[in-house]
Design an enzyme around this catalytic site. Sequence first.
Site, PDB file in Angstrom:
ATOM      1  N   GLU A 350      -6.294  -6.747 -11.184  1.00 57.43           N
ATOM      2  CA  GLU A 350      -5.406  -5.870 -11.944  1.00 57.43           C
ATOM      3  C   GLU A 350      -5.323  -4.462 -11.375  1.00 57.43           C
ATOM      4  OE1 GLU A 350      -9.457  -6.198 -13.416  1.00 57.43           O
ATOM      5  OE2 GLU A 350      -7.839  -7.651 -13.553  1.00 57.43           O
ATOM      6  N   ASP A 392      13.119   7.261  23.140  1.00 54.40           N
ATOM      7  CA  ASP A 392      13.993   7.879  24.128  1.00 54.40           C
ATOM      8  C   ASP A 392      13.144   8.765  25.032  1.00 54.40           C
ATOM      9  OD1 ASP A 392      13.369   9.981  22.503  1.00 54.40           O
ATOM     10  OD2 ASP A 392      15.430  10.589  22.085  1.00 54.40           O
ATOM     11  N   ASP A 757     -14.003  -3.047 -11.302  1.00 57.24           N
ATOM     12  CA  ASP A 757     -12.712  -2.462 -10.928  1.00 57.24           C
ATOM     13  C   ASP A 757     -12.796  -0.938 -10.828  1.00 57.24           C
ATOM     14  OD1 ASP A 757     -11.314  -4.809 -10.657  1.00 57.24           O
ATOM     15  OD2 ASP A 757     -10.689  -4.882 -12.740  1.00 57.24           O
TER      16      ASP A 757
END
Length: 917
Positions: A350, A392, A757
């Site tokens: 989550e 370039d 978490d």
Amino acid sequence: MIRNLWEQLFSRFLKKYRLTRYFSKSASLDELQQSSYAQQVSEQLTKTLRHASEAPVEELIHETNSHIDGLDEKDAELRQKQHGLNELQSEKPLAWWQHLWYCYKNPFNILLTLLAIICASTDDLRGTIVISSMVVISTVLRFWQEAKSNKAADTLKSMVSNDASVLRRNTGSKFTKAEAINASQQSKNLFDIPTKYLVPGDIIKLSAGDLIPADCRLIETKDLFVSQSAMTGESMPVEKFATHQSENNNDTMALDNIAFMGTSVISGTATAIVITTGNQTYFGALAKRVTDNDQVTTSFQKGVNSVSWLLIRFTLIMSPIVFFLNGYMAGSWSDAFLFALAIAVGLTPEMLPMIVTSTLAKGAVFLSRKKVIVKRLDAIQNFGAMDVLCTDKTGTLTQDKIILSKHTDVMGKVSEPVLLLGYINSYHQTGLKNLLDLAILEHASSDIKMDKLSYTKLDEIPFDFNRRRMSVVVKTPKKQARIVTKGAVEEMLNICSHVEINHEIVPLTPELSKTIITNSQNYNKDGLRVIAIGYRDSEVEQDKTYSIKDEHDLILSGFLTFLDPPKDSSIKAIEALHKHGVTVKVLTGDNEFVTQKVCQEIGLPSEHIVLGEDIDRMSAADFKEAVEKYQIFAKLNPMHKERIVTQLKENDHVVGFLGDGINDAAALRTADIGISVDTAVDIAKESADLILLEKSLMVLEQGVIEGRRTFANILKYIKITASSNFGNVFSVMIASAFIPFLPMLPIHLLVQNLLYDVSQIAVPFDNVDEESLEKPQRWEANGIGRFMIFFGPISSIFDVATFLLMWYVFKANTPDHQTLFQSGWFIEGLLTQTLIVHMIRTKKIPFIESCAALPLLAMTAVIVMIGIFLPMGPLASYFSLQALPLTYFIYLPIILLAYMVLTQLLKKLYVKRYGWQ
């Protein structure tokens, strides 16, 4: 059906803000081309544009209450209040509550909310609080991180705004004076203003490289060619006129005296009156339909999507198994259902949205300090995945400071007339001025600058990339019309019939042409760029309009040579990029000799150079091989550059392109990551994903490293979380099969998951091993699945050891003693899950060869202390836990140490067999 539902929910979760850009890789209009444009925009807008196309200019100016010399500034301010800013509404930021809702509405939070509702309906207040806390923490952290990131990005992007040259009367010093205006046209009321301040009725000037900022009726045009590919998908530019030429009045896009917002000027110049702005434009109506539909998923989002789907599949498989095992063994199907839902939460990352956003935002902040503006956060990861950089030459490998070194006749003798012709040409052109023009204007003496006053401009033939030259027509002091043309040597020879040598005009013979080419190539071999100058006099014809057809039978006057020395940093930058697995390829429109000289000096292999004409002759197979084999491509037109980038992508490379010119726009859009500079033309800046405030390859090398560091930390979180969560669920399945009570209550799993978490919030700030930054990195869902299955069950071995410890040593083997059993596994499970982060965040020996960053170490220590405190402290009963015997903490370090040692040993086996991404 369930899979489709999940896919729909997850695709919505993965979207970032709907940022509509004029030339967006993700906001393609192809889907809209299946129905007529007239049906896609309002009938009123179609009528407005058709009327503007058909009405005489004087009538249109009268109807819009405008003036040929521009609007009065006060009138413009009133119109702006009425019509609003010239911006697409989809570009405006979300309101805070919309942003908060956006941060919440992902499948993970929806799943957790469902579980919280179920807990509340069963009077499980503790479960409701814990689950709700997980939702709030995930949502608020993501909201805070994205708000901070968006604010910083908006501040940076405001530094790179597109301007329009507009006529305004009675204005003060509010706006910047337009620069690209010649003396005969210069007026006091022409200003460069941000395009968002344009209003209907404004008179604007357009030239090559400009994005057309609004829907406009063209008043005057000069060889005007416009790219409408963003609107129609046409690859070829279309010519526009001041009056409608076509007989087709039904198709709005076929109105060839209307210039549409979002298209771009390829060549030529024009004056136009603004008809509609913002969302009232044709592009605004189409863009609204695009943003109302789902955006095309980027490669970065596809990577996250594939990994997340992997976890979802595991969830859908394992949760039902746990449900049936626990329902059968414990006999309580309601408890088993809640436990299975807790398992689903345990497998759900989550915090993934927050971790991804935080890590990308951190990368964006780092790059901003290096003077890099990140227009799209996902581009940071693409930066790290890039393995080919096409660039370039001018200003990137060279110093971007071109100096006019010589002005000679074709035989090498110094010639002042050549310089005067060059000055007249550069001074009077109103199209796209480049560094060569600026070098000519800066080099000219005061006498030359006085002499040009004797010449009055009559007309101009703008530059384009096919004929590679441009002309101005002036009235000479002798009252003749003189066409003065400058361009590439070969193209100039094609339109010259005579040559001026020692102030004598002689016919241009084939032998003399070869000598001239040889002389110019000798300059090229010395690293000098060569421009040829020619002219032709004729009688002045009243009201004559000059065109490309008039560029013939010129007298070749001589050469202007320019020096653009390589940057001192180019060698180091290219070496650094090669060291990090990025191949540098030079794609330039310059000739092969100058390109070869510069590439030799900076250490790029230059033995073989592929020219644009070579590409045209190649078969598909030869071209596919050439883009891989060679590193220097010269004399390219815009289509060549785009083809090379496309082929490299088809060859499975992640391609970056660095360019700043109108000829680079197509390649910038095609590349996986387009990179431009703040001094680039409008269309180049709009096409780019990153904008450099400092044109340096060293900045790119630092960006590549930061992109890889960002990706490594995102991948680190996913791998660690997936493997540890899988290990926990695997352990639950084992315990559920043999233990007559729940091995852990749903509240325990939820609290454990919440604490883990929280500990991962610091992952975006973690250190990354140097070895992980050496090579490009890509998403590999299969590799993550293999990693999860390999390392996850290792923790189960020691979970089973803890089960046996609690069962036999501490006698927690009956339902009456299940709280002791659950408390013992709660601590061991949380500590192994948290500490394993340090074991598998690196392939090295943790804490010795590779140590985590201080924030991650600190968060780990805090979570470990909280994990031990909950069962041992006063809150234990609230969470259905109990204090453990002190002897438990004698066994615990042994289990943890054995787990770490075994993981390190198996990690070496894994690296040897599969490598370490």
